[in-house]
Design a protein around this motif. Structure first.
Motif, mmCIF file in Angstrom:
data_model
loop_
_atom_site.group_PDB
_atom_site.id
_atom_site.type_symbol
_atom_site.label_atom_id
_atom_site.label_comp_id
_atom_site.label_asym_id
_atom_site.label_seq_id
_atom_site.Cartn_x
_atom_site.Cartn_y
_atom_site.Cartn_z
ATOM 1 N N ASN A 97 11.704 -34.054 21.164
ATOM 2 C CA ASN A 97 12.663 -34.703 22.064
ATOM 3 C C ASN A 97 12.307 -34.598 23.530
ATOM 4 O O ASN A 97 13.141 -34.867 24.381
ATOM 5 C CB ASN A 97 14.078 -34.128 21.850
ATOM 6 C CG ASN A 97 14.531 -34.309 20.424
ATOM 7 O OD1 ASN A 97 14.475 -35.409 19.892
ATOM 8 N ND2 ASN A 97 14.949 -33.222 19.791
ATOM 9 N N ASN B 28 28.164 -42.632 24.267
ATOM 10 C CA ASN B 28 28.267 -41.612 23.224
ATOM 11 C C ASN B 28 26.891 -41.252 22.631
ATOM 12 O O ASN B 28 26.784 -40.914 21.444
ATOM 13 C CB ASN B 28 29.202 -42.085 22.097
ATOM 14 C CG ASN B 28 29.728 -40.924 21.273
ATOM 15 O OD1 ASN B 28 30.018 -39.854 21.805
ATOM 16 N ND2 ASN B 28 29.858 -41.122 19.973
ATOM 17 N N HIS B 29 25.843 -41.327 23.463
ATOM 18 C CA HIS B 29 24.515 -40.964 23.001
ATOM 19 C C HIS B 29 24.361 -39.453 22.958
ATOM 20 O O HIS B 29 24.903 -38.718 23.786
ATOM 21 C CB HIS B 29 23.451 -41.551 23.935
ATOM 22 C CG HIS B 29 23.222 -43.010 23.698
ATOM 23 N ND1 HIS B 29 23.843 -43.727 22.705
ATOM 24 C CD2 HIS B 29 22.426 -43.885 24.347
ATOM 25 C CE1 HIS B 29 23.439 -44.979 22.727
ATOM 26 N NE2 HIS B 29 22.575 -45.113 23.718
ATOM 27 N N ARG B 30 23.570 -39.000 21.986
ATOM 28 C CA ARG B 30 23.425 -37.562 21.751
ATOM 29 C C ARG B 30 22.607 -36.858 22.832
ATOM 30 O O ARG B 30 22.921 -35.776 23.284
ATOM 31 C CB ARG B 30 22.764 -37.329 20.390
ATOM 32 C CG ARG B 30 22.517 -35.870 20.102
ATOM 33 C CD ARG B 30 21.827 -35.675 18.766
ATOM 34 N NE ARG B 30 21.542 -34.270 18.520
ATOM 35 C CZ ARG B 30 20.831 -33.811 17.494
ATOM 36 N NH1 ARG B 30 20.343 -34.651 16.607
ATOM 37 N NH2 ARG B 30 20.622 -32.517 17.357
ATOM 38 N N TYR B 31 21.483 -37.511 23.236
ATOM 39 C CA TYR B 31 20.546 -36.845 24.144
ATOM 40 C C TYR B 31 20.753 -37.295 25.586
ATOM 41 O O TYR B 31 20.955 -38.481 25.859
ATOM 42 C CB TYR B 31 19.099 -37.175 23.744
ATOM 43 C CG TYR B 31 18.725 -36.714 22.353
ATOM 44 C CD1 TYR B 31 18.813 -37.588 21.276
ATOM 45 C CD2 TYR B 31 18.294 -35.414 22.119
ATOM 46 C CE1 TYR B 31 18.476 -37.178 19.995
ATOM 47 C CE2 TYR B 31 17.956 -34.997 20.838
ATOM 48 C CZ TYR B 31 18.051 -35.883 19.790
ATOM 49 O OH TYR B 31 17.718 -35.470 18.521
ATOM 50 N N TYR B 50 20.598 -31.828 23.824
ATOM 51 C CA TYR B 50 20.602 -32.480 22.519
ATOM 52 C C TYR B 50 21.970 -32.395 21.861
ATOM 53 O O TYR B 50 22.099 -32.636 20.649
ATOM 54 C CB TYR B 50 19.502 -31.942 21.606
ATOM 55 C CG TYR B 50 19.421 -30.437 21.519
ATOM 56 C CD1 TYR B 50 18.720 -29.709 22.473
ATOM 57 C CD2 TYR B 50 20.027 -29.746 20.469
ATOM 58 C CE1 TYR B 50 18.637 -28.322 22.395
ATOM 59 C CE2 TYR B 50 19.934 -28.372 20.383
ATOM 60 C CZ TYR B 50 19.239 -27.660 21.350
ATOM 61 O OH TYR B 50 19.156 -26.288 21.269
ATOM 62 N N GLY B 51 22.976 -32.030 22.639
ATOM 63 C CA GLY B 51 24.346 -31.977 22.145
ATOM 64 C C GLY B 51 25.190 -31.184 23.119
ATOM 65 O O GLY B 51 24.677 -30.554 24.059
ATOM 66 N N THR B 71 30.396 -34.642 25.725
ATOM 67 C CA THR B 71 29.322 -35.566 25.355
ATOM 68 C C THR B 71 28.925 -36.456 26.522
ATOM 69 O O THR B 71 27.751 -36.750 26.725
ATOM 70 C CB THR B 71 29.764 -36.453 24.176
ATOM 71 O OG1 THR B 71 30.047 -35.623 23.061
ATOM 72 C CG2 THR B 71 28.682 -37.457 23.792
ATOM 73 N N ASP B 95 19.669 -42.244 22.021
ATOM 74 C CA ASP B 95 20.323 -41.936 20.756
ATOM 75 C C ASP B 95 19.244 -41.429 19.804
ATOM 76 O O ASP B 95 18.402 -40.639 20.222
ATOM 77 C CB ASP B 95 21.050 -43.163 20.228
ATOM 78 C CG ASP B 95 22.210 -42.806 19.323
ATOM 79 O OD1 ASP B 95 22.915 -43.726 18.876
ATOM 80 O OD2 ASP B 95 22.412 -41.607 19.056
ATOM 81 N N ARG B 96 19.178 -41.912 18.590
ATOM 82 C CA ARG B 96 18.186 -41.406 17.638
ATOM 83 C C ARG B 96 16.791 -41.952 17.914
ATOM 84 O O ARG B 96 15.794 -41.294 17.653
ATOM 85 C CB ARG B 96 18.599 -41.763 16.222
ATOM 86 C CG ARG B 96 19.758 -40.934 15.688
ATOM 87 C CD ARG B 96 20.081 -41.341 14.270
ATOM 88 N NE ARG B 96 20.620 -42.694 14.210
ATOM 89 C CZ ARG B 96 21.903 -42.982 14.344
ATOM 90 N NH1 ARG B 96 22.761 -42.027 14.567
ATOM 91 N NH2 ARG B 96 22.315 -44.233 14.278
#
Lengths: 111, 111
Positions: A97, B28-31, B50-51, B71, B95-96
């Motif tokens: 990442n 609302n993206h994780r990273y 990462y969260g 977030t 995101d992913r």
């Protein structure tokens, strides 16, 4: 020392000419992105390549990922003044990442 | 365009003072990432998240700390600003997929 070496640093060409920007490393990347940045703004994503040997085209821009996933190139055909900007490559090592950027290529296309 | 904002957009501060930069996203993206951009260096990773409450160091993390309690928000703090931290700071989200979306940047000058 940058993990990703980008060349050339500066490029000034006439409208209609072709050009290639290179992004090289001794490390293997799981993915590589190309971004374009205008003065005073954040980088904007152009393309992502993930498979060794992959070629992607975006209108007059052609992106290639090396077979060993250590290098990439961006080729612009018939450059236009609107292509002027800073071009950045970025690679992700493994799935950690973290992304490493090249130092950028500043392109100026003269009318 | 990704919903990502940075505040302030410009700041001038004196050596030794604390400074906090804010990155806010509506995707609302994780990273979430913090980079600095200096001439000749491209973008260099400072810290990333990462969260919620999960962060890790990047290439140039010394002198910087981060926090992510929600977030949507990622804060970058310079505990005691130095002149070497004069730079343009960019926040990015993803995101992913490996693609990152950048904010407009914060220009910080430490006098």
């Amino acid at each position: 020392t940058q993990l990703l070496e980008q060349s050339p640093q500066f490029l000034s060409i006439q409208e209609g000419e072709n050009l290639t920007v290179y992004c090289n490393s001794s490390s293997v990347f799981s993915s590589l992105q190309w971004y374009r940045q205008e003065p005073g703004e954040g980088p904007v994503l152009l393309v992502t390549v993930v498979t060794g040997g992959e070629v992607k085209k975006l209108k007059r821009l052609t992106f290639q990922f090396g077979d060993a996933r250590k290098d990439s190139s961006l080729h612009i055909t018939a450059a236009q003044p609107g292509d002027t900007g800073l071009y950045l490559c970025a690679g992700e090592l493994g799935n950690f990442n973290k992304f490493y950027f090249g130092s950028g290529t500043k392109l100026n296309v003269k009318p | 365009d990704a919903g990502i904002t940075q505040s302030p957009r410009h700041k001038v501060t004196e050596t030794g003072t604390p400074v906090t930069l804010r990155c806010h996203q509506t995707e609302n993206h994780r990273y979430m990432y913090w980079y600095r951009q200096d001439p000749g260096h491209g973008l260099r990773l400072i810290h990333y998240s990462y969260g919620v409450k999960d962060t890790d160091k990047g290439e140039v993390s010394d002198g910087y700390s981060v926090s992510r309690s929600k977030t949507e928000d990622f804060l970058l703090t310079l505990e005691s600003a130095t002149s070497s931290q004069t730079s343009v700071y960019f926040c990015a989200i993803r995101d992913r997929d490996p693609e990152q979306y950048f904010g407009p940047g914060t220009r910080l000058t430490v006098t």
